[in-house]
Design an enzyme around this catalytic site. Sequence first.
Site, PDB file in Angstrom:
ATOM      1  NE  ARG A   1       1.043  19.921  35.456  1.00 27.81           N
ATOM      2  CZ  ARG A   1       1.940  19.806  34.589  1.00 27.81           C
ATOM      3  NH1 ARG A   1       2.400  18.679  34.648  1.00 27.81           N
ATOM      4  NH2 ARG A   1       2.745  20.769  33.920  1.00 27.81           N
TER       5      ARG A   1
ATOM      6  CG  ASN B   1       8.411  13.317  30.947  1.00 24.65           C
ATOM      7  OD1 ASN B   1       8.346  12.108  30.511  1.00 24.65           O
ATOM      8  ND2 ASN B   1       7.830  14.613  30.375  1.00 24.65           N
TER       9      ASN B   1
ATOM     10  CB  CYS C   1      -0.194  12.468  32.305  1.00 23.96           C
ATOM     11  SG  CYS C   1       0.446  13.139  33.689  1.00 23.96           S
TER      12      CYS C   1
ATOM     13  CG  HIS D   1      14.596  20.946  21.564  1.00 24.83           C
ATOM     14  ND1 HIS D   1      15.603  21.163  22.305  1.00 24.83           N
ATOM     15  CD2 HIS D   1      15.120  20.924  20.467  1.00 24.83           C
ATOM     16  CE1 HIS D   1      16.718  21.141  21.719  1.00 24.83           C
ATOM     17  NE2 HIS D   1      16.329  20.892  20.437  1.00 24.83           N
TER      18      HIS D   1
ATOM     19  NE  ARG E   1      11.691  17.047  33.325  1.00 25.62           N
ATOM     20  CZ  ARG E   1      11.159  17.491  32.401  1.00 25.62           C
ATOM     21  NH1 ARG E   1      10.666  16.797  31.206  1.00 25.62           N
ATOM     22  NH2 ARG E   1      10.465  18.532  32.722  1.00 25.62           N
TER      23      ARG E   1
END
Length: 556
Positions: free
Chosen positions: A323, A435, A483, A193, A446
């Site tokens: 998506r 990611n 992306c 975050h 991650r």
Amino acid sequence: MATGSLPHPTSPLRGVGVSPGTAAGPTVRVTERPPEPAAGPAPDDPVAEAARIAPAAQEVARSLRERTATTEEAAAVLAATAEMAADPSLTSRAEALVSERRLPAERAVHEAAGEFAEMLGAAGGLMAERARDVLDVRDRIVARLRGTVPPGVPDLDGPCVLLARDLAPADTADLDPALVLALATEEGGPTGHTAVLARALGIPAVVAVRGLLEHPAGGAVVDGTTGEVALHPEPVPARAAAVAEVAWDGRGRTSDGHPVPVLANVGSPADARAAVENGAEGVGLFRTEFCFLDARTEPSEATQREAYRAVLEPLAGLPVVVRTLDAGADKPLPFLSMGDEPNPALGVRGLRVAFDRPELLDRQLSAIAGAAADTGARVSVMAPMVATAAEARWFAERARAAGLERVGVMVETPAAALAGPALVRAVDFVSVGTNDLAQYTFAADRLSGALAELNDPWQPALLRLVAELARAGQEHGVPVGVCGEAAADPRLAGVLAGAGVSSLSMSAAALAPVGSALAGHTREAFGRAARAALAADSPQGARDAAARELTAGEGR
């Protein structure tokens, strides 16, 4: 890192740069979490002691709701944290611990929140991130019960550099970029975050800086591009962030005119408006699950169509990649329960949800097609968590049957990347989610600060996977975009373009810095930088090699 006439610093520390730019200023340390409450003495009146908990929790929730967020994403973070503080299941469990075990209220809250956090942490991924939120709420309620200063960012009276062990989402959500010039944390990862919101706010940031808080520091210089943090014993003059070097005209292209469209990632109507205001040439990732995070039952086709239409309307005439629902594992949707899974990150998520429930996917595809017709946006659709070419073909057939002509898939697994030639023959385009691709390639969560370097998007192994996929795309005339968060790094964006990536999609705040960086060099120069980065054996080696090539190219 040049420090000029600044006071002599300690040896520069190194972490993972997650939001580009360089800034300097006097340091302010974020207030640490309070010490663990004692389990005694037992309260004389357990009923009265238990009655203290709910008002304290409600007061914390109220204070969070009253804070002013800097972005819609930040507002959502504050609202979610406030809801967590007011959760009756947390307060009732703490009250029960007071009654059953005669614990002081502070200790009861500490233990109750710990139980909830442990359950969330066991799920891994973003669920583990929510466990951190629970602990943040716990510390705020404990501080309220004690009558002490809550943990977090203190009141700031001037521009500064924030140093912290980590920042809770609620602390990051209302940071003022005019006062917080840069961030550096000991913990955290490149997709956590702190990183995401720092990029959204345009604040240079470095995470996973080991030993950051061991040194006394009156000032600091933070380079969010290289990941270096220089601490100074005395305050240093405030210097705001500097990123872009070349004026950007709103078109993504190299200095010799090679097009690399600069697109935005969105999840709400506000995101869509911000994308247009910041010059996005379109949208490379519309996260549809963001529209329904709190839905308890599957939204009807009409409800979905309306939600998608609200996001697409500001984007009329622009290309938009939508998506389909990326649910499961770290992004659970209440109406799509996967049940108990031994390892949710490797379980039923993304497109896999639709294999047993294809009618759910068909309803969504129909709603997307309807929203596209309603708004005039040039809509393509793609599926998340595709592992094989057969899965890609299965999705493409259903999407085209729904009237969506341009169909693609996300590449987030090594299997999909390695299946490049077969994969690109099955679809019209491919988009790399760096990611997840990083965390699956390196078997590293991650969101783990301890594993942040493995999830560094400059990892040469990750870049090689992307480059091989881009090569397969070029051979078959299929665009390969990125992306993931890697696209938001201005220098890495050029390297990705040099490796053959055809488009880049990112947060709205990163559009101008990335567009500017692309305009700073030729396609050939970025190609040399990419080859140098791919040949490196570490993330820092890749950064340094690319920088040398681009600097040397300026004199050619």
